[in-house]
Design a protein around this motif. Structure first.
Motif, mmCIF file in Angstrom:
data_model
loop_
_atom_site.group_PDB
_atom_site.id
_atom_site.type_symbol
_atom_site.label_atom_id
_atom_site.label_comp_id
_atom_site.label_asym_id
_atom_site.label_seq_id
_atom_site.Cartn_x
_atom_site.Cartn_y
_atom_site.Cartn_z
ATOM 1 N N THR A 132 0.513 -19.133 -39.940
ATOM 2 C CA THR A 132 0.009 -18.534 -41.183
ATOM 3 C C THR A 132 -0.317 -19.663 -42.158
ATOM 4 O OG1 THR A 132 1.432 -16.623 -40.822
ATOM 5 C CG2 THR A 132 0.543 -16.910 -43.040
ATOM 6 N N GLU A 186 -7.306 -16.618 -49.720
ATOM 7 C CA GLU A 186 -6.894 -15.700 -48.668
ATOM 8 C C GLU A 186 -5.879 -16.395 -47.757
ATOM 9 O OE1 GLU A 186 -10.612 -12.653 -48.163
ATOM 10 O OE2 GLU A 186 -10.596 -14.400 -46.840
ATOM 11 N N GLU A 210 -3.991 -15.715 -40.420
ATOM 12 C CA GLU A 210 -3.030 -15.742 -39.330
ATOM 13 C C GLU A 210 -3.804 -16.100 -38.072
ATOM 14 O OE1 GLU A 210 -0.931 -12.018 -39.112
ATOM 15 O OE2 GLU A 210 0.403 -12.609 -40.752
ATOM 16 N N GLU A 268 -7.098 -13.623 -38.228
ATOM 17 C CA GLU A 268 -7.238 -12.535 -39.196
ATOM 18 C C GLU A 268 -7.061 -13.122 -40.580
ATOM 19 O OE1 GLU A 268 -4.735 -9.072 -39.175
ATOM 20 O OE2 GLU A 268 -5.772 -8.260 -37.431
ATOM 21 N N GLU A 304 -6.448 -12.227 -44.770
ATOM 22 C CA GLU A 304 -5.851 -11.194 -45.620
ATOM 23 C C GLU A 304 -6.039 -11.566 -47.076
ATOM 24 O OE1 GLU A 304 -1.520 -9.140 -46.664
ATOM 25 O OE2 GLU A 304 -1.643 -10.683 -45.121
ATOM 26 N N ASN A 305 -6.522 -10.601 -47.849
ATOM 27 C CA ASN A 305 -6.562 -10.742 -49.289
ATOM 28 C C ASN A 305 -5.183 -10.298 -49.790
ATOM 29 O OD1 ASN A 305 -6.722 -9.863 -52.083
ATOM 30 N ND2 ASN A 305 -8.937 -10.148 -51.900
ATOM 31 N N LEU A 306 -4.411 -11.223 -50.322
ATOM 32 C CA LEU A 306 -3.040 -10.920 -50.715
ATOM 33 C C LEU A 306 -2.930 -9.956 -51.893
ATOM 34 C CD1 LEU A 306 -1.428 -14.445 -50.295
ATOM 35 C CD2 LEU A 306 -1.140 -12.453 -48.819
ATOM 36 N N PHE A 307 -4.003 -9.810 -52.671
ATOM 37 C CA PHE A 307 -3.964 -8.922 -53.835
ATOM 38 C C PHE A 307 -4.272 -7.476 -53.464
ATOM 39 C CE2 PHE A 307 -5.176 -13.159 -55.503
ATOM 40 C CZ PHE A 307 -3.982 -13.436 -56.131
ATOM 41 N N THR A 308 -5.182 -7.309 -52.480
ATOM 42 C CA THR A 308 -5.567 -5.945 -52.097
ATOM 43 C C THR A 308 -4.889 -5.495 -50.804
ATOM 44 O OG1 THR A 308 -7.449 -6.652 -50.761
ATOM 45 C CG2 THR A 308 -7.847 -6.282 -53.130
ATOM 46 N N GLY A 309 -4.439 -6.464 -50.006
ATOM 47 C CA GLY A 309 -3.857 -6.142 -48.714
ATOM 48 C C GLY A 309 -4.892 -5.951 -47.618
ATOM 49 N N ASP A 310 -6.177 -6.077 -47.977
ATOM 50 C CA ASP A 310 -7.238 -5.917 -46.971
ATOM 51 C C ASP A 310 -7.143 -7.030 -45.932
ATOM 52 O OD1 ASP A 310 -8.266 -3.685 -48.224
ATOM 53 O OD2 ASP A 310 -9.787 -4.820 -49.345
ATOM 54 N N ARG A 311 -7.207 -6.634 -44.662
ATOM 55 C CA ARG A 311 -7.160 -7.575 -43.539
ATOM 56 C C ARG A 311 -8.391 -7.361 -42.669
ATOM 57 N NH1 ARG A 311 -1.764 -9.530 -42.374
ATOM 58 N NH2 ARG A 311 -2.500 -9.987 -40.286
#
Length: 161
Positions: A16, A73, A76, A96, A98-105
């Motif tokens: 990560t 972002e 992983e 993959e 991930e946007n840590l603010f929205t959780g979108d992966r």
């Protein structure tokens, strides 16, 4: 020498990373070469876990960039052995973001790496077969011989150029 088969899960490796401005190009997306470095490292660890010895990268193919990775972002990078030949191992690597603010992966990159196991003299050495367990592992294992055949053909074609 008979080598005992190993489950693909034993080689599974995950890294990560948080993406900083120095990891990116003028478009504020991650440098492809930097990402390839991470992918090669994770693939090497997966190969060493399977072979329990030294390995070298023999080829990279089907490197597909599916979506950009942006500053801030998290990525992983995951790898596991999908198939083995005598001394070579095919490693599937996926990334993959991930946007840590929205959780979108989203899946951003996939590739296949081939590694060769080496003995203490730097000569190719046999590796154990891999046993796929999950649906994804079974699918990749089943399609690996055809990818191997295409790699060998590509290598032969380049030698005759």
């Amino acid at each position: 020498m008979e080598l005992n088969p190993k489950p693909a899960s034993r080689s599974r490796t995950l890294m990560t990373q948080l993406i900083f401005p120095l990891d990116t190009n003028p478009h504020h997306t991650m440098f492809g070469g930097k990402l390839m470095e991470y992918m090669d490292k994770v693939a090497a660890i997966a190969a060493m876990r399977h072979a329990r010895g030294q390995v070298v990268t023999a080829s990279t193919d089907s490197l597909d960039f599916l979506a950009p990775i942006r500053v801030g972002e998290v990525i992983e990078v995951e790898a596991f052995v999908t198939w083995t030949n005598r001394s070579s191992m095919e490693i599937y690597v996926s990334v993959e973001s991930e946007n840590l603010f929205t959780g979108d992966r989203q899946k951003t990159v996939t590739a296949f790496f081939t590694f060769v196991a080496l003995d203490e003299r730097g000569k190719p050495v046999a590796v154990p077969p891999v046993v796929p367990e999950t649906e994804e592992e079974i699918k990749l294992h089943a399609s690996a011989p055809e990818r191997h055949r295409l790699r060998m053909k590509r290598k032969q074609d380049r030698r005759s150029d």
